[in-house]
Design an enzyme around this catalytic site. Structure first.
Site, PDB file in Angstrom:
ATOM      1  N   ARG A   1      13.993 -29.448 -82.746  1.00  0.00           N
ATOM      2  CA  ARG A   1      14.811 -30.604 -82.362  1.00  0.00           C
ATOM      3  C   ARG A   1      14.386 -31.111 -80.989  1.00  0.00           C
ATOM      4  O   ARG A   1      14.292 -32.321 -80.749  1.00  0.00           O
ATOM      5  CB  ARG A   1      16.297 -30.207 -82.366  1.00  0.00           C
TER       6      ARG A   1
ATOM      7  N   ASP B   1      25.106 -16.352-105.163  1.00  0.00           N
ATOM      8  CA  ASP B   1      26.252 -17.099-104.637  1.00  0.00           C
ATOM      9  C   ASP B   1      27.517 -16.578-105.303  1.00  0.00           C
ATOM     10  O   ASP B   1      27.494 -16.110-106.451  1.00  0.00           O
ATOM     11  CB  ASP B   1      26.103 -18.602-104.903  1.00  0.00           C
TER      12      ASP B   1
ATOM     13  N   ASN C   1      23.419 -25.909 -99.504  1.00  0.00           N
ATOM     14  CA  ASN C   1      22.367 -26.831 -99.038  1.00  0.00           C
ATOM     15  C   ASN C   1      21.187 -26.112 -98.401  1.00  0.00           C
ATOM     16  O   ASN C   1      20.035 -26.370 -98.756  1.00  0.00           O
ATOM     17  CB  ASN C   1      22.960 -27.824 -98.030  1.00  0.00           C
ATOM     18  N   VAL C   2      21.469 -25.230 -97.441  1.00  0.00           N
ATOM     19  CA  VAL C   2      20.363 -24.555 -96.750  1.00  0.00           C
ATOM     20  C   VAL C   2      19.657 -23.603 -97.714  1.00  0.00           C
ATOM     21  O   VAL C   2      18.424 -23.577 -97.799  1.00  0.00           O
ATOM     22  CB  VAL C   2      20.871 -23.774 -95.509  1.00  0.00           C
TER      23      VAL C   2
ATOM     24  N   HIS D   1      22.974 -20.545 -80.090  1.00  0.00           N
ATOM     25  CA  HIS D   1      22.798 -21.701 -80.986  1.00  0.00           C
ATOM     26  C   HIS D   1      24.060 -22.553 -80.936  1.00  0.00           C
ATOM     27  O   HIS D   1      24.802 -22.670 -81.905  1.00  0.00           O
ATOM     28  CB  HIS D   1      22.528 -21.192 -82.396  1.00  0.00           C
TER      29      HIS D   1
HETATM   30  N1  APR Z   1      29.268 -14.672-101.012  1.00  0.00           N
HETATM   31  C1  APR Z   1      28.246 -15.438-101.466  1.00  0.00           C
HETATM   32  N2  APR Z   1      28.187 -16.767-101.256  1.00  0.00           N
HETATM   33  C2  APR Z   1      29.186 -17.335-100.588  1.00  0.00           C
HETATM   34  C3  APR Z   1      30.278 -16.593-100.085  1.00  0.00           C
HETATM   35  C4  APR Z   1      30.288 -15.202-100.343  1.00  0.00           C
HETATM   36  N3  APR Z   1      31.294 -14.419 -99.904  1.00  0.00           N
HETATM   37  N4  APR Z   1      31.112 -17.451 -99.477  1.00  0.00           N
HETATM   38  C5  APR Z   1      30.573 -18.664 -99.559  1.00  0.00           C
HETATM   39  N5  APR Z   1      29.408 -18.611-100.247  1.00  0.00           N
HETATM   40  C6  APR Z   1      28.499 -19.707-100.577  1.00  0.00           C
HETATM   41  C7  APR Z   1      29.214 -20.966-101.035  1.00  0.00           C
HETATM   42  O1  APR Z   1      29.643 -20.872-102.387  1.00  0.00           O
HETATM   43  C8  APR Z   1      28.141 -22.026-100.817  1.00  0.00           C
HETATM   44  O2  APR Z   1      27.396 -22.279-101.984  1.00  0.00           O
HETATM   45  O3  APR Z   1      27.756 -20.130 -99.447  1.00  0.00           O
HETATM   46  C9  APR Z   1      27.235 -21.431 -99.745  1.00  0.00           C
HETATM   47  C10 APR Z   1      27.177 -22.231 -98.464  1.00  0.00           C
HETATM   48  O4  APR Z   1      26.565 -23.433 -98.753  1.00  0.00           O
HETATM   49  P1  APR Z   1      26.964 -24.824 -98.075  1.00  0.00           P
HETATM   50  O5  APR Z   1      28.441 -24.956 -98.067  1.00  0.00           O
HETATM   51  O6  APR Z   1      26.152 -25.893 -98.704  1.00  0.00           O
HETATM   52  O7  APR Z   1      26.528 -24.605 -96.549  1.00  0.00           O
HETATM   53  P2  APR Z   1      25.063 -24.817 -95.924  1.00  0.00           P
HETATM   54  O8  APR Z   1      24.909 -26.213 -95.471  1.00  0.00           O
HETATM   55  O9  APR Z   1      24.063 -24.236 -96.822  1.00  0.00           O
HETATM   56  O10 APR Z   1      25.204 -23.929 -94.608  1.00  0.00           O
HETATM   57  C11 APR Z   1      25.309 -22.535 -94.696  1.00  0.00           C
HETATM   58  O11 APR Z   1      24.322 -22.222 -92.539  1.00  0.00           O
HETATM   59  O12 APR Z   1      23.800 -23.793 -90.937  1.00  0.00           O
HETATM   60  C12 APR Z   1      24.715 -22.825 -91.335  1.00  0.00           C
HETATM   61  O13 APR Z   1      26.813 -23.609 -90.438  1.00  0.00           O
HETATM   62  C13 APR Z   1      26.069 -23.433 -91.592  1.00  0.00           C
HETATM   63  O14 APR Z   1      27.217 -21.351 -91.810  1.00  0.00           O
HETATM   64  C14 APR Z   1      26.671 -22.433 -92.542  1.00  0.00           C
HETATM   65  C15 APR Z   1      25.456 -21.928 -93.316  1.00  0.00           C
END
Ligand code: APR
Length: 316
Positions: free
Chosen positions: A157, A39, A18-19, A181
């Site tokens: 925020r 990813d 998402n981020v 944070h």
């Molecule tokens: N290498 C590469 N990508 C990875 C790995 C890895 N070892 N492990 C997980 N991922 C990827 C996942 O496949 C996923 O697509 O990281 C992505 C994380 O995305 P989301 O689950 O949508 O999380 P998101 O909302 O983007 O948040 C990411 O930011 O705000 C912080 O707490 C939150 O730690 C989290 C991070």
């Protein structure tokens, strides 16, 4: 699959969730840089990159975007953003995430160190201050080139919630939130201004306490409303604004989690403070004159971060 050679700035985003994906979209919509989405799930990063490419003719973007699981594509990145990790689930604290996300940061940092040793690294993965410190130790980069994204988000925020309370435009408020944070963050209402006047002198004690509490709980509030995943619109906007400050050499003061070396009486810790950002990364750490109470709160936040860091047993 490599990126075509050009003079564009290059931002690689590890974690196409998402981020990461929303950040990619913001970079492309502002035509700011080429983007690599990396990813562990290659289909996810490639699929989102294809979708973003398809948007380019509509949004008038000439920059490239590639999705991959191959870290060699991040070579030559000006900035690498690390969002890879597990987001919080309802009821889960950032601390619960620590061991799982630390393993991911270890993996990602070794690849960034190998393929993008000249980059500036922005960590977004939570628990933020701990993951930023871990990344810094593992990367072995200069301290001015590693920072964590949190202060811009927490300050936004605070501005948003204060604007609602005061009934004035959100853009008329400029807030400063330092510390960690998490719920130990320290909104500095003496340094936060609404139309030029400190929030500290506008709000009564009850409203100040309520604002501070709401800012601290905002992330958790969003997590519980979403039911799965955590905030990403504002986090990606905050990250975009830091990237723009760096790539455009804006010398803007923004709060970020950075390594302190005696500033605020703290050392060998990543924690949120105001910094000046420009093309070389962190150009300056701004040391605000804090009251004894504010210093105590910052110290509490620092003590909690240090405790978590010890549990990681970091061996650079
Ligand atoms: N290498 C590469 N990508 C990875 C790995 C890895 N070892 N492990 C997980 N991922 C990827 C996942 O496949 C996923 O697509 O990281 C992505 C994380 O995305 P989301 O689950 O949508 O999380 P998101 O909302 O983007 O948040 C990411 O930011 O705000 C912080 O707490 C939150 O730690 C989290 C991070």
């Amino acid at each position: 699959m490599a990126m075509a050679a050009n003079n564009n700035d290059k931002v690689s985003i590890v974690g196409a969730g998402n981020v990461g994906a929303m950040l990619a979209q913001r970079l492309l919509e502002h035509d700011l840089s080429d983007v690599v989405l990396v990813d562990i799930d290659e289909g996810l990063s490639r699929g989102k990159a294809c979708d973003l490419q398809d948007a380019s003719p509509i949004i008038g973007c000439e920059k490239e975007v590639i999705g991959t699981s191959d870290y060699s594509i991040i070579e030559g990145s000006d900035i690498v953003v690390i969002t890879a990790g597990l987001p919080r689930k309802p009821g889960m604290t950032r601390e619960d995430l620590i061991q799982k996300n630390a393993a991911i940061i270890r993996d990602v940092a070794s690849q960034v160190r190998k393929f993008a040793p000249q980059s500036i690294v922005i960590v977004v993965t939570n628990p933020l201050d701990i993951m930023a410190f871990l990344a810094y130790k593992l990367l072995g980069f200069e301290a001015n080139k590693v920072l964590g994204m949190a202060g811009v988000l927490d300050s936004a925020r605070c501005s948003n919630i204060a604007a609602e309370e005061l009934g004035i435009a959100r853009t008329e408020i400029d807030s400063v939130v330092i510390g960690s944070h998490d719920t130990n963050m320290v909104p500095l209402l003496r340094f936060s201004q609404a139309q030029g006047t400190a929030l500290d002198s506008i709000l009564d004690n009850e409203k100040k306490a309520s604002l501070t509490e709401k800012v601290k709980r905002r992330g958790a509030e969003i997590v519980s409303l979403l039911k799965s995943g955590s905030a990403f619109f504002a986090p990606s906007a905050a990250c975009f604004s830091m990237i723009k400050s760096i790539l455009k050499n804006e010398h803007l003061t923004q709060c970020a989690s950075v390594l302190l070396n005696g500033e605020y009486g703290l050392r060998d810790i990543f924690i949120g403070v105001p910094v000046v950002l420009g093309r070389t990364g962190i150009e300056k750490i701004i040391e605000l004159e804090l009251t004894r109470k504010e210093r105590e709160k910052l110290k509490n936040a620092a003590d909690a971060i240090k405790k978590s860091v010890i549990s990681l047993n970091i061996q650079p």
